[in-house]
Design an enzyme around this catalytic site. Sequence first.
Site, PDB file in Angstrom:
ATOM      1  N   GLY A  59       0.965  -1.383  -0.156  1.00 43.82           N
ATOM      2  CA  GLY A  59      -0.094  -0.158  -0.280  1.00 43.82           C
ATOM      3  C   GLY A  59       1.365   0.959  -0.296  1.00 43.82           C
ATOM      4  O   GLY A  59       1.980   1.273  -0.007  1.00 43.82           O
ATOM      5  N   TYR A  87       4.222  -3.034   2.351  1.00 40.19           N
ATOM      6  CA  TYR A  87       3.159  -1.883   3.589  1.00 40.19           C
ATOM      7  C   TYR A  87       3.512  -3.513   4.265  1.00 40.19           C
ATOM      8  O   TYR A  87       3.133  -3.791   5.753  1.00 40.19           O
ATOM      9  CB  TYR A  87       1.797  -1.687   2.871  1.00 40.19           C
ATOM     10  CG  TYR A  87       1.916  -0.907   4.340  1.00 40.19           C
ATOM     11  CD1 TYR A  87       1.866   0.349   4.847  1.00 40.19           C
ATOM     12  CD2 TYR A  87       0.662  -1.155   4.751  1.00 40.19           C
ATOM     13  CE1 TYR A  87       1.723   1.608   5.248  1.00 40.19           C
ATOM     14  CE2 TYR A  87      -0.022  -0.604   6.131  1.00 40.19           C
ATOM     15  CZ  TYR A  87       0.462   0.619   6.230  1.00 40.19           C
ATOM     16  OH  TYR A  87      -0.548   1.153   7.199  1.00 40.19           O
ATOM     17  N   HIS A 176       7.923  -7.051  -3.802  1.00 43.38           N
ATOM     18  CA  HIS A 176       6.173  -7.948  -4.556  1.00 43.38           C
ATOM     19  C   HIS A 176       6.485  -8.995  -5.377  1.00 43.38           C
ATOM     20  O   HIS A 176       7.014  -8.944  -5.990  1.00 43.38           O
ATOM     21  CB  HIS A 176       5.547  -6.976  -5.305  1.00 43.38           C
ATOM     22  CG  HIS A 176       5.109  -5.256  -4.775  1.00 43.38           C
ATOM     23  ND1 HIS A 176       4.086  -5.047  -3.771  1.00 43.38           N
ATOM     24  CD2 HIS A 176       5.639  -4.649  -4.109  1.00 43.38           C
ATOM     25  CE1 HIS A 176       4.214  -4.537  -3.515  1.00 43.38           C
ATOM     26  NE2 HIS A 176       5.345  -3.971  -3.646  1.00 43.38           N
ATOM     27  N   SER A 230     -23.395  -7.365 -24.645  1.00 37.99           N
ATOM     28  CA  SER A 230     -22.424  -6.246 -25.287  1.00 37.99           C
ATOM     29  C   SER A 230     -21.787  -6.747 -26.198  1.00 37.99           C
ATOM     30  O   SER A 230     -21.268  -5.707 -27.136  1.00 37.99           O
ATOM     31  CB  SER A 230     -21.914  -5.396 -23.639  1.00 37.99           C
ATOM     32  OG  SER A 230     -21.017  -6.827 -24.077  1.00 37.99           O
ATOM     33  N   ASP A 234     -16.702 -11.183 -22.086  1.00 40.82           N
ATOM     34  CA  ASP A 234     -17.679 -11.381 -20.351  1.00 40.82           C
ATOM     35  C   ASP A 234     -19.349 -11.727 -20.616  1.00 40.82           C
ATOM     36  O   ASP A 234     -20.293 -13.096 -19.599  1.00 40.82           O
ATOM     37  CB  ASP A 234     -16.996 -10.075 -19.267  1.00 40.82           C
ATOM     38  CG  ASP A 234     -16.095  -9.885 -19.353  1.00 40.82           C
ATOM     39  OD1 ASP A 234     -15.136 -10.887 -19.724  1.00 40.82           O
ATOM     40  OD2 ASP A 234     -15.742  -8.940 -19.544  1.00 40.82           O
TER      41      ASP A 234
END
Length: 520
Positions: A59, A87, A176, A230, A234
């Site tokens: 973060g 973080y 990370h 659409s 998806d």
Amino acid sequence: MTEAPQHERVLIVDFGSQVTQLIARRVRESGVYCEIHPYDKVDAILDAFAPKAVILSGGPASVHEDESPSAPQRIFELGVPVLGICYGEMTLSAQLGGKVEGGQDREFGRAEILIERESPLLEGLGGVGHRETVWMSHGDKITAIPIGFQVVASSEGSPFAVIADEGRRFYGIQFHPEVAHTPRGALMLRNFTHRIAGLKGDWSMAAFRGEAIARIRAQVGAGRVICGLSGGVDSSVAAVLLHEAIGDQLTCVFVDTGLLRHNEASEVVTLFRNHYNIPLVHVDAGAEFLGQLAGQADPEAKRKTIGRVFVEIFDREAAKVEGAAFLAQGTLYPDVIESVSARGGPSAVIKSHHNVGGLPDFMKLKLVEPLRELFKDEVRVLGVELGLPPAFVGRHPFPGPGLAIRIPGAVTAERVAILQKADAIYLDEIRKAGLYDYIWQAFAVLLPVRTVGVMGDARTYDEVCALRAVTSTDGMTADFFEFPWEVLGRAATRIINEVKGINRVVYDVTSKPPGTIEWE
């Protein structure tokens, strides 16, 4: 919170990192179900969620500053393994008695850690003395680790790059592991979920399919559902899944905005009416959308206009379907995460064309979102599982507002037609070169720029077309695709020769940090 009681679950506590979603993707890739929840909402769902392990994300905040976010203290009392990332490691350290300070020795980018102690977290990397490439991104510094922790690995700028309390199964890593720049980060996360937490990895797309069908049937009962198509992957996958669950209780409404790719509307109608025999209402609303977009140049205003008109048409069509009580749409997990992000703010802008979290008050329908637990790539896997043609499922992502956001400035029927032709030629040349599946997303953009050119013996004053193609492993970060020049040359030549209204073609080589990879 979704219901998946039969699966082992990992809870990811979100502190606002731009790449928190990647943690979830890596965990799911190893067959473990997980969900992301903002740090300030975790306490309310912790008991019901019953995680088998917890991951604290990175973060942008600084632990040593006032009112910095922290994890609910109860997490450390659950008796389950906890992994803090960046973080997450710092707040873990601070909350358990360590010390974090604002550091001068910042680390951003590629670094090497030196493994100093054996740990199941780093199993398979090379053992004590091995150096491993990782990706750092931190400005603060841990200066003292909590009692019970030991140093597992260090880097030049971070003496506590990996720390562990093996007895309590608490771990912290300063880098990370979820990003591609940490080459073996996925192995570290798998070590945490499988070796340390002992999870079996029992979550699969086949399992999701069966569970989703059961949830749809339980939610809908004998009610009728209209599904908004659409033309994209998806909503198409959502429609096929719904049809498998409730059959003729489903009516699909395909709103043809007039802003789709070349011939896409006819392809969608053919697929659903002829191949799947799904009840389909095709609404040719291109003129209505263009009329509402007239005079609008701001991209956000265009998005909101398209979303509003889309919903209005659905409300109109729903009234014609006797007994319609539900509206289904293809909301994905990233939409859900961003709508409740710990970062706040930008999600409302980024997802302004989605109805994430509910429908307008005037719509008297209940929302069904069968894909809201899935990432984009998982939707494609589900599409194949459901029998959708691989060529359809593998299509490049297409924005909900369509070509309107690929036409900066005014959107007119003429400019849409020009862009459709240019885009079709570009994708055709990519397919002929065998490059389509190596590219995450490729598309043409019609710039609001006119240039003087010479074509034959005549001077022209026409528009500029920009071509963009990006590679991506996660759909969040992107880098430009390095085309062979001859492929770009063929595409550009064909566009100029075959599309009246364009006299110049440029290629966009912009890379994109985390966030949307669209161009507008």
